[in-house]
Design an enzyme around this catalytic site. Structure first.
Site, PDB file in Angstrom:
ATOM      1  NE  ARG A 112       0.358   1.359   4.524  1.00 21.15           N
ATOM      2  CZ  ARG A 112       1.172   2.192   5.118  1.00 21.15           C
ATOM      3  NH1 ARG A 112       1.890   3.068   4.416  1.00 21.15           N
ATOM      4  NH2 ARG A 112       1.351   2.160   6.430  1.00 21.15           N
ATOM      5  CD  GLU A 211      -1.969   6.745   9.976  1.00 23.11           C
ATOM      6  OE1 GLU A 211      -2.361   5.838  10.725  1.00 23.11           O
ATOM      7  OE2 GLU A 211      -0.790   6.870   9.623  1.00 23.11           O
ATOM      8  NE  ARG A 215      -2.094   5.101   4.602  1.00 21.92           N
ATOM      9  CZ  ARG A 215      -1.856   4.639   5.816  1.00 21.92           C
ATOM     10  NH1 ARG A 215      -2.177   3.405   6.129  1.00 21.92           N
ATOM     11  NH2 ARG A 215      -1.291   5.401   6.720  1.00 21.92           N
ATOM     12  CB  CYS A 257       1.856   8.762  10.613  1.00 24.61           C
ATOM     13  SG  CYS A 257       3.015   7.970  11.762  1.00 24.61           S
ATOM     14  CB  THR A 259       6.175   5.990  10.579  1.00 21.43           C
ATOM     15  OG1 THR A 259       4.763   5.846  10.388  1.00 21.43           O
ATOM     16  CG2 THR A 259       6.482   6.233  12.028  1.00 21.43           C
ATOM     17  NE  ARG A 266       1.791  -1.999   6.963  1.00 25.55           N
ATOM     18  CZ  ARG A 266       1.584  -3.268   7.337  1.00 25.55           C
ATOM     19  NH1 ARG A 266       2.608  -4.034   7.694  1.00 25.55           N
ATOM     20  NH2 ARG A 266       0.365  -3.765   7.360  1.00 25.55           N
ATOM     21  NE  ARG A 295       2.660  -2.238  11.059  1.00 23.58           N
ATOM     22  CZ  ARG A 295       2.129  -1.163  10.483  1.00 23.58           C
ATOM     23  NH1 ARG A 295       0.924  -1.234   9.939  1.00 23.58           N
ATOM     24  NH2 ARG A 295       2.773  -0.018  10.448  1.00 23.58           N
ATOM     25  CD  GLU A 300       0.935   0.900  13.560  1.00 22.51           C
ATOM     26  OE1 GLU A 300       0.061   1.559  12.993  1.00 22.51           O
ATOM     27  OE2 GLU A 300       2.093   1.293  13.753  1.00 22.51           O
TER      28      GLU A 300
HETATM   29  P1  ADP Z   1      -1.544  -0.220   6.980  1.00 20.40           P
HETATM   30  O1  ADP Z   1      -0.929  -1.330   6.239  1.00 20.40           O
HETATM   31  O2  ADP Z   1      -2.475   0.511   6.115  1.00 20.40           O
HETATM   32  O3  ADP Z   1      -0.512   0.606   7.653  1.00 20.40           O
HETATM   33  P2  ADP Z   1      -2.614  -2.009   9.088  1.00 20.40           P
HETATM   34  O4  ADP Z   1      -1.328  -2.494   9.658  1.00 20.40           O
HETATM   35  O5  ADP Z   1      -3.667  -1.609  10.054  1.00 20.40           O
HETATM   36  O6  ADP Z   1      -2.457  -0.730   8.167  1.00 20.40           O
HETATM   37  O7  ADP Z   1      -3.169  -3.125   8.111  1.00 20.40           O
HETATM   38  C1  ADP Z   1      -4.377  -2.929   7.445  1.00 20.40           C
HETATM   39  C2  ADP Z   1      -5.030  -4.242   7.087  1.00 20.40           C
HETATM   40  O8  ADP Z   1      -4.291  -4.882   6.066  1.00 20.40           O
HETATM   41  C3  ADP Z   1      -5.130  -5.220   8.233  1.00 20.40           C
HETATM   42  O9  ADP Z   1      -6.356  -5.901   8.173  1.00 20.40           O
HETATM   43  C4  ADP Z   1      -4.018  -6.185   7.940  1.00 20.40           C
HETATM   44  O10 ADP Z   1      -4.212  -7.480   8.490  1.00 20.40           O
HETATM   45  C5  ADP Z   1      -4.086  -6.225   6.430  1.00 20.40           C
HETATM   46  N1  ADP Z   1      -2.855  -6.727   5.825  1.00 20.40           N
HETATM   47  C6  ADP Z   1      -1.614  -6.218   5.925  1.00 20.40           C
HETATM   48  N2  ADP Z   1      -0.727  -6.942   5.235  1.00 20.40           N
HETATM   49  C7  ADP Z   1      -1.432  -7.958   4.663  1.00 20.40           C
HETATM   50  C8  ADP Z   1      -1.093  -9.060   3.810  1.00 20.40           C
HETATM   51  N3  ADP Z   1       0.163  -9.244   3.399  1.00 20.40           N
HETATM   52  N4  ADP Z   1      -2.074  -9.887   3.441  1.00 20.40           N
HETATM   53  C9  ADP Z   1      -3.358  -9.693   3.835  1.00 20.40           C
HETATM   54  N5  ADP Z   1      -3.737  -8.682   4.617  1.00 20.40           N
HETATM   55  C10 ADP Z   1      -2.779  -7.817   5.039  1.00 20.40           C
HETATM   56  N1  ILO Z   2       0.666   6.769  16.271  1.00 21.51           N
HETATM   57  C1  ILO Z   2       0.909   5.354  16.438  1.00 21.51           C
HETATM   58  C2  ILO Z   2       1.212   4.678  15.108  1.00 21.51           C
HETATM   59  C3  ILO Z   2       2.516   5.084  14.506  1.00 21.51           C
HETATM   60  C4  ILO Z   2       2.940   4.388  13.239  1.00 21.51           C
HETATM   61  N2  ILO Z   2       1.896   3.830  12.502  1.00 21.51           N
HETATM   62  C5  ILO Z   2       1.073   4.419  11.683  1.00 21.51           C
HETATM   63  C6  ILO Z   2       1.513   5.504  10.864  1.00 21.51           C
HETATM   64  N3  ILO Z   2      -0.037   4.044  11.574  1.00 21.51           N
HETATM   65  C7  ILO Z   2       2.070   5.167  17.378  1.00 21.51           C
HETATM   66  O1  ILO Z   2       2.796   6.152  17.608  1.00 21.51           O
HETATM   67  O2  ILO Z   2       2.272   4.039  17.871  1.00 21.51           O
END
Ligand code: ADP
Ligand code: ILO
Length: 342
Positions: A112, A211, A215, A257, A259, A266, A295, A300
């Site tokens: 993403r 966020e 995305r 953010c 990061t 990501r 994660r 996250e």
């Molecule tokens: P972001 O990737 O947008 O920073 P999150 O860590 O919250 O946010 O992940 C968003 C969603 O994408 C969650 O449901 C997570 O389980 C899913 N996800 C992340 N990576 C994968 C993957 N490789 N395969 C399937 N789902 C994924």
């Molecule tokens: N504000 C949260 C998440 C930081 C990093 N992740 C993002 C961008 N979703 C923290 O400081 O733990």
């Protein structure tokens, strides 16, 4: 506003870098959109268990509050104030043959990027009407997608709870009520202005006004990382023709953010590593070496289930998109080799 108190065990970047001197220098400043230091740090003050703890309300936040943001950006990305960000979205430059052609370890791959609309505030400072305008213009752009990217926009407003929960459970949709986003002001006027677009196969998705204002997501079962990246690049280019993205030469794509700055990318796999998971020190030695983040299975701040982890690149700024995916690919290949050896 007075200097916030943090618990003695606080390890967030906010606690580390918001010294009383930095606080004094910044506490009365306001960006042209009216975004203040108090707003920028509220998420980390309310949630002392944050990893980072700060959000930007607009591009100007990164310069106006630089004495706080610069050290955070440097500590997270290893990226200095004088550096320039470089982009490379050419899939031909990626060397990533499927690291798991037998499908033994990798359940799915997802890449993403975050994007925001040039000239508008970011989510923490956006007004309700501006957010609704973003939704309207992004959706108008998405509804002109053709071929494999053609799909439908589903606004959160009016979506049934069961559909919403199923989309979240299946890893397609963002969750509701995140406390970090809540304290950052990112959940204001929820659920209005938010939604998800996806193509028929749910391999190309766009989250609207979470966020970040966008995305853009490419995902599919298995470990064909190059195919996922190639689809993502096609989608980014198609959307970029319709909606201008916020971008700076220094910080790359501007995100709420710090990061996510730079590539805002990501690249992750959901991968089963049950043997390696019994020795977390060995596991973490590999993820550190390849600049990876671990994660849990629901994103996250979630936990692993059944030895399945979400493994992604940690660095996003000062490296190109191709390098970000390459970090993930190289590290995942090393993790698979380690799992096989056990
Ligand atoms: P972001 O990737 O947008 O920073 P999150 O860590 O919250 O946010 O992940 C968003 C969603 O994408 C969650 O449901 C997570 O389980 C899913 N996800 C992340 N990576 C994968 C993957 N490789 N395969 C399937 N789902 C994924
Ligand atoms: N504000 C949260 C998440 C930081 C990093 N992740 C993002 C961008 N979703 C923290 O400081 O733990």
């Amino acid at each position: 506003m007075t200097y916030p108190t943090f618990p003695s065990d606080c390890t967030s970047m906010l606690c580390r870098f918001l010294t009383p001197e930095v606080f004094e220098a910044l506490k009365d400043k306001k960006t042209a959109n009216g975004f203040t230091l108090e707003q920028a740090i509220n998420s980390g003050v309310v949630n002392p268990d944050s990893g980072i703890g700060v959000y930007a309300g607009d591009e100007e936040s990164y310069t106006l509050f630089a004495p706080l943001f610069d050290p955070i950006i440097e500590a997270y990305h290893g990226f200095g104030k004088e550096q320039k960000h470089q982009s490379d979205l050419n899939p031909d430059h990626l060397n990533a043959p499927n690291p798991d052609p037998e499908g033994e370890f990798i359940l799915s791959t997802r890449i993403r990027v975050g994007r925001n609309v040039a000239g508008l505030p970011l989510g923490p400072a956006i007004s309700k009407s501006q957010r609704n305008e973003v939704e309207a213009s992004v959706v108008e752009g998405l509804e002109s997608m053709t071929g494999a990217l053609e799909g439908t926009y589903y606004p959160l407003l009016g979506m049934s709870k069961s559909v919403q929960e199923q989309l979240i459970k299946d890893h397609f949709l963002f969750k509701e009520g995140d406390r970090f986003l809540e304290a950052a002001g990112l959940n204001r006027d929820w659920p209005e202005g938010r939604g998800i677009y996806h193509n028929h196969d749910k391999t190309f998705l766009v989250w609207v006004n979470e966020e970040d204002e966008m995305r853009i997501i490419s995902m599919q079962p298995g470990g064909d990382i190059k195919e996922v990246f190639t689809r993502l690049v096609t989608a980014i280019n198609a959307i970029g023709e319709k909606v201008p993205f916020a971008f700076s030469e220094h910080l790359g794509y501007i995100t709420s953010c710090p990061t996510n700055l730079g590539t805002a990318m990501r690249a992750s796999v959901h991968i089963a590593l049950p043997k390696l998971a019994r020795d977390m020190d060995a596991f973490k030695a590999i993820t550190e070496k390849y600049h990876l983040q671990i994660r849990g299975i629901h994103g996250e701040h979630s936990e692993s289930e059944g030895g399945v982890y979400d493994i992604s690149n940690r660095r996003r700024l000062g490296i190109t998109e191709v390098q970000a995916v390459q970090d993930m690919y190289d590290g995942v290949s090393a993790l698979i080799a380690a799992e096989k050896a056990l």
